[in-house]
Design an enzyme around this catalytic site. Structure first.
Site, PDB file in Angstrom:
ATOM      1  CG  ASP A   1      -2.063   0.947   1.121  1.00  0.00           C
ATOM      2  OD1 ASP A   1      -2.347   1.426   0.011  1.00  0.00           O
ATOM      3  OD2 ASP A   1      -2.692   1.220   2.161  1.00  0.00           O
TER       4      ASP A   1
ATOM      5  N   GLY B   1       0.029   5.507  -4.293  1.00  0.00           N
ATOM      6  CA  GLY B   1      -0.580   6.787  -4.647  1.00  0.00           C
ATOM      7  C   GLY B   1       0.052   7.920  -3.853  1.00  0.00           C
ATOM      8  NE  ARG B   2      -1.473   6.653   1.362  1.00  0.00           N
ATOM      9  CZ  ARG B   2      -1.696   5.779   2.334  1.00  0.00           C
ATOM     10  NH1 ARG B   2      -1.546   6.123   3.595  1.00  0.00           N
ATOM     11  NH2 ARG B   2      -2.087   4.557   2.023  1.00  0.00           N
TER      12      ARG B   2
ATOM     13  NE  ARG C   1      -4.377   6.963  -6.932  1.00  0.00           N
ATOM     14  CZ  ARG C   1      -4.242   6.642  -5.642  1.00  0.00           C
ATOM     15  NH1 ARG C   1      -4.037   7.565  -4.734  1.00  0.00           N
ATOM     16  NH2 ARG C   1      -4.337   5.384  -5.279  1.00  0.00           N
TER      17      ARG C   1
ATOM     18  CG  HIS D   1      -0.396   2.213  -9.230  1.00  0.00           C
ATOM     19  ND1 HIS D   1      -0.572   1.807  -7.931  1.00  0.00           N
ATOM     20  CD2 HIS D   1      -1.478   2.978  -9.531  1.00  0.00           C
ATOM     21  CE1 HIS D   1      -1.717   2.295  -7.463  1.00  0.00           C
ATOM     22  NE2 HIS D   1      -2.282   3.015  -8.427  1.00  0.00           N
TER      23      HIS D   1
ATOM     24  CB  SER E   1      -8.745  -5.180  -3.104  1.00  0.00           C
ATOM     25  OG  SER E   1      -9.350  -3.911  -3.311  1.00  0.00           O
TER      26      SER E   1
ATOM     27  NE  ARG F   1      -7.574   2.122  -5.490  1.00  0.00           N
ATOM     28  CZ  ARG F   1      -6.392   2.217  -4.918  1.00  0.00           C
ATOM     29  NH1 ARG F   1      -5.359   2.627  -5.628  1.00  0.00           N
ATOM     30  NH2 ARG F   1      -6.222   1.900  -3.657  1.00  0.00           N
TER      31      ARG F   1
ATOM     32  CG  LEU G   1       8.923 -17.223  -3.775  1.00  0.00           C
ATOM     33  CD1 LEU G   1       8.737 -17.213  -2.262  1.00  0.00           C
ATOM     34  CD2 LEU G   1       9.403 -15.844  -4.247  1.00  0.00           C
TER      35      LEU G   1
ATOM     36  NE  ARG H   1      -2.794  -1.414   4.688  1.00  0.00           N
ATOM     37  CZ  ARG H   1      -4.049  -1.435   4.317  1.00  0.00           C
ATOM     38  NH1 ARG H   1      -4.864  -2.320   4.839  1.00  0.00           N
ATOM     39  NH2 ARG H   1      -4.530  -0.598   3.414  1.00  0.00           N
TER      40      ARG H   1
ATOM     41  NE  ARG I   1      -8.003   1.150   5.399  1.00  0.00           N
ATOM     42  CZ  ARG I   1      -7.866   2.463   5.610  1.00  0.00           C
ATOM     43  NH1 ARG I   1      -8.175   2.982   6.772  1.00  0.00           N
ATOM     44  NH2 ARG I   1      -7.422   3.242   4.646  1.00  0.00           N
TER      45      ARG I   1
ATOM     46  CD  GLU J   1       2.773 -12.839  15.831  1.00  0.00           C
ATOM     47  OE1 GLU J   1       2.941 -11.670  16.226  1.00  0.00           O
ATOM     48  OE2 GLU J   1       2.185 -13.711  16.492  1.00  0.00           O
TER      49      GLU J   1
HETATM   50  C1  IPE Z   1      -5.339  -2.630  -0.164  1.00  0.00           C
HETATM   51  O1  IPE Z   1      -5.028  -1.292  -0.324  1.00  0.00           O
HETATM   52  C2  IPE Z   1      -5.369  -3.308  -1.510  1.00  0.00           C
HETATM   53  C3  IPE Z   1      -4.071  -3.502  -2.141  1.00  0.00           C
HETATM   54  C4  IPE Z   1      -2.915  -3.189  -1.636  1.00  0.00           C
HETATM   55  C5  IPE Z   1      -4.123  -4.133  -3.444  1.00  0.00           C
HETATM   56  P1  IPE Z   1      -6.160  -0.179  -0.488  1.00  0.00           P
HETATM   57  O2  IPE Z   1      -5.459   1.107  -0.652  1.00  0.00           O
HETATM   58  O3  IPE Z   1      -7.113  -0.573  -1.551  1.00  0.00           O
HETATM   59  O4  IPE Z   1      -6.911  -0.266   0.919  1.00  0.00           O
HETATM   60  P2  IPE Z   1      -7.734   0.814   1.713  1.00  0.00           P
HETATM   61  O5  IPE Z   1      -8.714   1.423   0.754  1.00  0.00           O
HETATM   62  O6  IPE Z   1      -6.766   1.837   2.218  1.00  0.00           O
HETATM   63  O7  IPE Z   1      -8.364   0.064   2.832  1.00  0.00           O
HETATM   64  C1  IPE Z   2      -1.479   0.311  -3.329  1.00  0.00           C
HETATM   65  O1  IPE Z   2      -1.277   1.679  -3.354  1.00  0.00           O
HETATM   66  C2  IPE Z   2      -1.745  -0.276  -4.698  1.00  0.00           C
HETATM   67  C3  IPE Z   2      -3.146  -0.682  -4.901  1.00  0.00           C
HETATM   68  C4  IPE Z   2      -4.103  -0.650  -4.026  1.00  0.00           C
HETATM   69  C5  IPE Z   2      -3.462  -1.196  -6.223  1.00  0.00           C
HETATM   70  P1  IPE Z   2      -2.495   2.688  -3.343  1.00  0.00           P
HETATM   71  O2  IPE Z   2      -2.864   3.006  -4.742  1.00  0.00           O
HETATM   72  O3  IPE Z   2      -3.602   2.206  -2.493  1.00  0.00           O
HETATM   73  O4  IPE Z   2      -1.804   3.953  -2.677  1.00  0.00           O
HETATM   74  P2  IPE Z   2      -2.441   4.932  -1.625  1.00  0.00           P
HETATM   75  O5  IPE Z   2      -2.931   4.099  -0.476  1.00  0.00           O
HETATM   76  O6  IPE Z   2      -3.549   5.640  -2.335  1.00  0.00           O
HETATM   77  O7  IPE Z   2      -1.312   5.833  -1.240  1.00  0.00           O
HETATM   78 MG    MG Z   3      -4.040   2.434  -0.552  1.00  0.00          MG
END
Ligand code: IPE
Ligand code: IPE
Ligand code: MG
Length: 248
Positions: free
Chosen positions: A22, A25-26, A35, A39, A67, A73, A133, A186, A192, A205
């Site tokens: 995760d 995007g940030r 964004r 990726h 997910s 999105r 693996l 995470r 979460r 864990e």
């Molecule tokens: C979880 O991240 C899904 C993936 C890393 C593929 P999200 O960014 O979708 O989760 P939320 O929206 O913060 O819960």
């Molecule tokens: C995780 O990064 C990748 C996917 C969920 C596909 P995000 O795209 O959720 O990045 P943030 O959480 O918005 O920073």
């Molecule tokens: Mg995210």
């Protein structure tokens, strides 16, 4: 890549590591980039993490790449994420195969473009006898969806209620035959589950780091493994040290 596991200083290694990748995007936003650039950087990092996983000598890695909720999105971002999966298979399959990585998919393939479905299935077929693996890619994966489809199939198979056990449910999940994750990492700090492996994570864990996924490097991965090695996994019982002390 080194062929020797580099786990000497890590102690007790998890058999199965799962990662919620995760913060792409940030990561991009903090650099003034779109964004999708996050990726792409995240995908580059995934290559490094897979390599490190092999080097650490870990047997199973599950990565959360898309997910069932990520369909919500903007269409351009969804399209970009689909393209990235395709591109990763095109560019990385040979090296992954040479390194002895077996690719598997968890989730639903149906909603992906037919050409992408075929690429995923071909990659699984090509690598199916590799055993260095096992890499499970959770793409269009949702933990609730997995449980719902398991219940549907259990009922369709006419299983009697008395025969429904933990073990039987495990047989109906996408992760059939894969041990539960010992450690879930995470990145980017959210506390979460986001619908990831909700059945399988019963006693996993957790290691949560504020680091954004594209910056999660081998050194931090090593720290996560060291933290895991120091955990006392009690599974609802008392610690084995305490038990031995009290019964001595
Ligand atoms: C979880 O991240 C899904 C993936 C890393 C593929 P999200 O960014 O979708 O989760 P939320 O929206 O913060 O819960
Ligand atoms: C995780 O990064 C990748 C996917 C969920 C596909 P995000 O795209 O959720 O990045 P943030 O959480 O918005 O920073
Ligand atoms: Mg995210």
């Amino acid at each position: 890549m080194s062929k020797t596991p580099q786990n000497v200083s890590i102690g007790k290694l998890p058999l199965h590591v799962a990662m919620i990748m995760d913060g792409n995007g940030r990561w991009a936003l903090s650099r003034g980039l779109p964004r999708i650039a996050g990726h792409k950087a995240g995908t580059e990092n995934l290559r490094r993490v897979i390599r490190a996983t092999v080097e650490f000598g870990i047997k199973y890695l599950t990565i959360y790449a898309f997910s069932t909720e990520n369909w919500g999105r903007p269409p351009e971002e969804v399209k970009g994420l689909m393209y990235i999966l395709e591109d990763v298979i095109d560019r990385e399959l040979k090296e992954l195969h040479d390194e002895g990585v077996q690719l598997r998919h968890i989730g639903r393939l149906e909603r992906l473009a037919p050409t992408l479905q075929k690429k995923v299935l071909d990659a699984i077929e090509v690598t199916k006898t590799n055993d260095r693996l096992i890499l499970n890619i959770a793409f269009n994966y949702g933990g609730r969806d997995e449980i719902v489809q398991a219940i549907q199939r259990i009922i369709k198979d006419g299983v009697s209620p008395d025969n429904i056990t933990d073990e039987l449910v495990n047989q109906y999940l996408y992760t059939k035959g894969v041990p539960d994750p010992d450690l879930i990492i995470r990145t980017s700090g959210e506390l979460r589950v986001s619908n990831f492996l909700i059945w399988q994570a019963a006693y996993s864990e957790w290691y949560v780091t504020p680091t954004y996924w594209p910056d999660f490097d081998k050194e931090e991965y090593r720290r996560a493994l060291e933290t895991f090695a120091g955990r006392d996994r009690r599974y609802g019982k008392v610690s084995s040290n305490e038990y031995e002390a009290s019964s001595a």
